[in-house]
Design an enzyme around this catalytic site. Sequence first.
Site, short mmCIF file in Angstrom:
data_model
loop_
_atom_site.label_atom_id
_atom_site.label_comp_id
_atom_site.label_asym_id
_atom_site.label_seq_id
_atom_site.Cartn_x
_atom_site.Cartn_y
_atom_site.Cartn_z
N HIS A 135 0.83 -1.20 0.00
CA HIS A 135 0.00 0.00 0.00
C HIS A 135 0.87 1.25 0.00
O HIS A 135 2.06 1.19 0.24
CB HIS A 135 -0.95 0.02 1.21
N HIS A 188 3.38 11.77 -6.32
CA HIS A 188 2.01 11.63 -6.77
C HIS A 188 1.65 10.16 -6.92
O HIS A 188 2.52 9.30 -7.01
CB HIS A 188 1.77 12.37 -8.10
N GLU A 236 -2.11 11.38 -10.95
CA GLU A 236 -1.94 11.36 -12.40
C GLU A 236 -2.97 10.41 -13.02
O GLU A 236 -3.15 9.29 -12.52
CB GLU A 236 -0.54 10.90 -12.76
#
Length: 122
Positions: free
Chosen positions: A7, A75, A117
């Site tokens: 994760h 990101h 993104e």
Amino acid sequence: MMFKFAHNNINVLDLNKSLEFYEKALGLKEVRRMVSDSGDFILVYLGDGVSQHQLELTWLRDWDRPYNLGDNEFHLAFVTDDYENAYKMHKEMGCICYENPAMGIYFINDPDGYWIEIIPNK
């Protein structure tokens, strides 16, 4: 020896607002939750229903200000099978923060300012 992703974690200021955003913008659903005995933090793990990778949202009870995300270009990235409709939805949500038509990608902001993104399935 082998390693695989489990994760990624991000801290969020308003857990409910973040949960609503990630479900509406990316279709992520809560798969498990951990609440500390003292109530000073909550961890919520979100999944896409396809991969085993999860996004962990951490909410801290005593944190009272927006997170300083710094100057790095951290990101998350998501591939979509319907880029045009994803773009339209995110435009309507008002969360597109950067577009790069030459590369065929764009970025959205979550409620805490994290960039995500969006990539077309190629």
